[in-house]
Design a protein around this motif. Structure first.
Motif, PDB file in Angstrom:
ATOM      1  N   HIS A 164       0.626  -0.993  -0.084  1.00  0.00           N
ATOM      2  CA  HIS A 164      -0.027  -0.350  -0.017  1.00  0.00           C
ATOM      3  C   HIS A 164       1.142   1.197  -0.021  1.00  0.00           C
ATOM      4  O   HIS A 164       0.595   2.571  -0.815  1.00  0.00           O
ATOM      5  CB  HIS A 164      -1.320   0.227   1.191  1.00  0.00           C
ATOM      6  N   GLN A 165       2.167   1.708   0.892  1.00  0.00           N
ATOM      7  CA  GLN A 165       3.054   2.118   0.779  1.00  0.00           C
ATOM      8  C   GLN A 165       4.050   2.671  -0.663  1.00  0.00           C
ATOM      9  O   GLN A 165       3.778   3.894  -1.110  1.00  0.00           O
ATOM     10  CB  GLN A 165       3.799   1.790   1.534  1.00  0.00           C
ATOM     11  N   HIS A 166       3.630   1.972  -1.699  1.00  0.00           N
ATOM     12  CA  HIS A 166       4.472   1.896  -2.748  1.00  0.00           C
ATOM     13  C   HIS A 166       3.387   2.200  -3.279  1.00  0.00           C
ATOM     14  O   HIS A 166       3.495   3.128  -4.407  1.00  0.00           O
ATOM     15  CB  HIS A 166       4.560   0.595  -3.221  1.00  0.00           C
ATOM     16  N   ARG A 167       1.937   1.795  -3.772  1.00  0.00           N
ATOM     17  CA  ARG A 167       0.686   2.052  -4.281  1.00  0.00           C
ATOM     18  C   ARG A 167       0.484   3.782  -4.095  1.00  0.00           C
ATOM     19  O   ARG A 167       0.779   4.455  -5.353  1.00  0.00           O
ATOM     20  CB  ARG A 167      -0.117   1.247  -4.358  1.00  0.00           C
ATOM     21  N   CYS A 168       0.639   4.256  -2.981  1.00  0.00           N
ATOM     22  CA  CYS A 168       0.475   5.339  -2.754  1.00  0.00           C
ATOM     23  C   CYS A 168       1.646   6.446  -3.628  1.00  0.00           C
ATOM     24  O   CYS A 168       1.458   7.571  -3.193  1.00  0.00           O
ATOM     25  CB  CYS A 168       0.109   5.565  -0.801  1.00  0.00           C
ATOM     26  N   LEU A 169       2.935   5.984  -2.845  1.00  0.00           N
ATOM     27  CA  LEU A 169       3.708   7.092  -3.450  1.00  0.00           C
ATOM     28  C   LEU A 169       4.069   6.944  -5.029  1.00  0.00           C
ATOM     29  O   LEU A 169       3.742   7.655  -5.079  1.00  0.00           O
ATOM     30  CB  LEU A 169       5.567   6.439  -3.061  1.00  0.00           C
ATOM     31  N   ALA A 170       2.872   6.040  -5.732  1.00  0.00           N
ATOM     32  CA  ALA A 170       3.261   5.750  -7.122  1.00  0.00           C
ATOM     33  C   ALA A 170       1.714   7.030  -7.457  1.00  0.00           C
ATOM     34  O   ALA A 170       2.210   7.696  -8.496  1.00  0.00           O
ATOM     35  CB  ALA A 170       2.624   4.739  -7.700  1.00  0.00           C
ATOM     36  N   ILE A 171       1.183   6.811  -6.682  1.00  0.00           N
ATOM     37  CA  ILE A 171       0.039   7.819  -7.326  1.00  0.00           C
ATOM     38  C   ILE A 171       0.184   9.050  -7.067  1.00  0.00           C
ATOM     39  O   ILE A 171       0.388   9.904  -7.487  1.00  0.00           O
ATOM     40  CB  ILE A 171      -0.905   7.541  -5.843  1.00  0.00           C
ATOM     41  N   LEU A 172       1.347   9.213  -6.172  1.00  0.00           N
ATOM     42  CA  LEU A 172       1.375  10.420  -5.791  1.00  0.00           C
ATOM     43  C   LEU A 172       2.417  11.435  -7.214  1.00  0.00           C
ATOM     44  O   LEU A 172       2.408  12.252  -7.696  1.00  0.00           O
ATOM     45  CB  LEU A 172       2.901  11.225  -4.632  1.00  0.00           C
ATOM     46  N   ALA A 173       3.563  10.470  -7.237  1.00  0.00           N
ATOM     47  CA  ALA A 173       4.163  10.740  -9.232  1.00  0.00           C
ATOM     48  C   ALA A 173       3.488  11.137 -10.215  1.00  0.00           C
ATOM     49  O   ALA A 173       3.696  11.610 -10.656  1.00  0.00           O
ATOM     50  CB  ALA A 173       5.239   9.635  -8.410  1.00  0.00           C
ATOM     51  N   ASN A 174       2.971   9.992  -9.916  1.00  0.00           N
ATOM     52  CA  ASN A 174       1.710   9.698 -11.420  1.00  0.00           C
ATOM     53  C   ASN A 174       1.059  11.497 -11.181  1.00  0.00           C
ATOM     54  O   ASN A 174       0.942  11.687 -12.283  1.00  0.00           O
ATOM     55  CB  ASN A 174       1.057   8.526 -11.289  1.00  0.00           C
ATOM     56  N   LEU A 175       0.848  12.339 -10.727  1.00  0.00           N
ATOM     57  CA  LEU A 175       0.264  13.258 -10.795  1.00  0.00           C
ATOM     58  C   LEU A 175       1.508  14.397 -11.635  1.00  0.00           C
ATOM     59  O   LEU A 175       0.863  15.690 -11.712  1.00  0.00           O
ATOM     60  CB  LEU A 175      -0.194  13.986  -9.401  1.00  0.00           C
ATOM     61  N   ARG A 176       2.458  13.997 -11.054  1.00  0.00           N
ATOM     62  CA  ARG A 176       3.242  14.906 -12.437  1.00  0.00           C
ATOM     63  C   ARG A 176       3.696  14.643 -13.374  1.00  0.00           C
ATOM     64  O   ARG A 176       4.819  15.094 -13.690  1.00  0.00           O
ATOM     65  CB  ARG A 176       4.465  15.127 -11.173  1.00  0.00           C
ATOM     66  N   LYS A 177       3.099  13.098 -14.054  1.00  0.00           N
ATOM     67  CA  LYS A 177       3.600  12.362 -15.323  1.00  0.00           C
ATOM     68  C   LYS A 177       2.516  12.170 -15.905  1.00  0.00           C
ATOM     69  O   LYS A 177       1.040  12.396 -15.688  1.00  0.00           O
ATOM     70  CB  LYS A 177       4.348  11.206 -14.218  1.00  0.00           C
ATOM     71  N   SER A 178       2.765  12.462 -17.446  1.00  0.00           N
ATOM     72  CA  SER A 178       2.179  12.243 -18.196  1.00  0.00           C
ATOM     73  C   SER A 178       1.905  10.389 -18.388  1.00  0.00           C
ATOM     74  O   SER A 178       2.263  10.420 -17.239  1.00  0.00           O
ATOM     75  CB  SER A 178       2.489  12.520 -19.750  1.00  0.00           C
ATOM     76  N   ARG A 179       0.612  10.201 -19.290  1.00  0.00           N
ATOM     77  CA  ARG A 179       0.175   8.940 -19.643  1.00  0.00           C
ATOM     78  C   ARG A 179       1.708   7.911 -20.545  1.00  0.00           C
ATOM     79  O   ARG A 179       1.729   7.168 -19.917  1.00  0.00           O
ATOM     80  CB  ARG A 179      -0.705   8.462 -20.100  1.00  0.00           C
ATOM     81  N   SER A 180       2.355   8.584 -20.295  1.00  0.00           N
ATOM     82  CA  SER A 180       3.820   7.761 -21.039  1.00  0.00           C
ATOM     83  C   SER A 180       5.042   8.331 -20.165  1.00  0.00           C
ATOM     84  O   SER A 180       5.730   7.102 -19.575  1.00  0.00           O
ATOM     85  CB  SER A 180       3.952   8.723 -22.083  1.00  0.00           C
ATOM     86  N   GLY A 181       4.797   8.617 -18.549  1.00  0.00           N
ATOM     87  CA  GLY A 181       5.539   8.312 -17.825  1.00  0.00           C
ATOM     88  C   GLY A 181       6.217   9.628 -17.622  1.00  0.00           C
ATOM     89  O   GLY A 181       7.578   9.747 -17.034  1.00  0.00           O
ATOM     90  N   LYS A 182       6.370  10.573 -18.635  1.00  0.00           N
ATOM     91  CA  LYS A 182       7.170  11.220 -18.724  1.00  0.00           C
ATOM     92  C   LYS A 182       6.553  12.860 -17.356  1.00  0.00           C
ATOM     93  O   LYS A 182       5.574  13.087 -17.631  1.00  0.00           O
ATOM     94  CB  LYS A 182       6.932  12.058 -19.856  1.00  0.00           C
TER      95      LYS A 182
END
Length: 319
Positions: free
Chosen positions: A217-235
């Motif tokens: 769950h910690q990893h999922r939440c950190l990934a959610i935070l990171a994805n707020l600053r990324k495009s769908r392509s991961g940039k």
């Protein structure tokens, strides 16, 4: 009696972790009294305290601080250094303990000297289960540090936020101290040439399962935070802050902090629940993470008018 058992298990390390926990509880209480103000162009003690405790997005008005105070700020992305130190130091301790317990070797003399002063009596009679529990917890701590290092390097997207140099130095020292605390839970005089008898108990199974659950769950939440600053392509397309949704974010503002607490609770269970020193570590993590969560929760509420009102700061439905 219960009192004699407590006295026998209490140690200098337990006292130190209890004092740290009390300090962060006190800081949390002070910050709830409201923001500090400037008087006569000077800085109040409470404002200096806030500058010392806040970091990243919660560190407001740092550009208004005197130049000499701004020099004491370092990039928040230096959090990565914490986990580099932890992987190296706790990995070294893990190897030392593994060799001592499975191969019958002695720990390095300098470790024995330090831990004799801080840990339990080396002549105390210990059960094999306690030795294996400590080894397992040290392994979990090392794996936790490896995962967090990988997330800092390849998952998280750090902004231009800063942390105080004192916070940075404290963080480096923390990961050295927490691994050393685990090692202090077993005598440092080896096992007189005897190899460890592995005894898997119910608390090992429950503790490891809880550790895996909280880590996922910690990893999922950190990934959610990171994805707020990324495009769908991961940039990476932005360094601004947004309101996160999904997973445990639906209940609390800082689920990654709550997961951190659960990870340390899982280690307490793995040690056998009765370890007073490690529960003092858990209390420290509780108040430390609660302080950070309250500051983040405050940031979200002040900067996003539509922020979900049902969310708690730290612990779902409670706090």
């Amino acid at each position: 009696t219960a009192w004699s058992l407590l006295a026998a298990t209490w140690s200098l390390l337990a006292t130190a972790w209890s004092l740290l926990a009390s300090a962060f509880l006190g800081a949390l209480a002070l910050l709830q009294q409201g923001p500090a103000t400037r008087r006569g162009g000077g800085l109040e003690i409470s404002e200096l305290l806030q500058d010392l405790l806040r970091y990243g997005k919660t560190k407001r008005g740092s550009e208004q601080l005197p130049a000499w105070l701004r020099l004491l700020q370092v990039p928040k992305r230096w959090f990565t250094h914490f986990y580099v130190v932890s992987v190296l130091w706790n990995g070294f301790l893990l190897i030392c303990l593994f060799r001592a317990e499975f191969l019958g070797e002695s720990l390095p003399s300098w470790i024995q000297d330090i831990h004799h002063a801080l840990g339990r009596d080396s002549h105390r009679k210990d059960k094999d289960g306690e030795h294996f529990s400590a080894l397992l917890v040290l392994l979990l701590l090392w794996l936790h540090s490896c995962r967090r290092l990988a997330e800092c390097l390849w998952t998280s997207v750090f902004s231009n936020g800063v942390i105080h140099i004192v916070q940075y130095c404290f963080g480096l020292g923390y990961y050295i101290a927490v691994g050393s605390t685990v090692l202090c839970q077993v005598p440092t005089n080896g096992r007189n040439g005897k190899k460890l008898s592995v005894q898997i108990c119910w608390h090992h199974i429950i503790g490891v399962m809880m550790y895996i659950w909280a880590s996922l769950h910690q990893h999922r939440c950190l990934a959610i935070l990171a994805n707020l600053r990324k495009s769908r392509s991961g940039k990476v397309v932005s360094l601004s802050h947004s309101v996160p949704f999904g997973d445990w974010f639906e209940s609390v503002s800082c689920p990654h902090y709550f997961a951190e607490l659960l990870i340390y609770v899982s280690m307490a269970i793995t040690l056998g629940i009765h370890n007073v020193t490690w529960w003092c570590v858990v209390m420290y993590v509780l108040f430390n993470q609660a302080l950070a969560a309250v500051l983040c929760h405050e940031f979200y509420q002040k900067n996003f008018s539509s922020y979900p009102k049902h969310r708690k700061a730290f612990i779902p439905l409670v706090f």
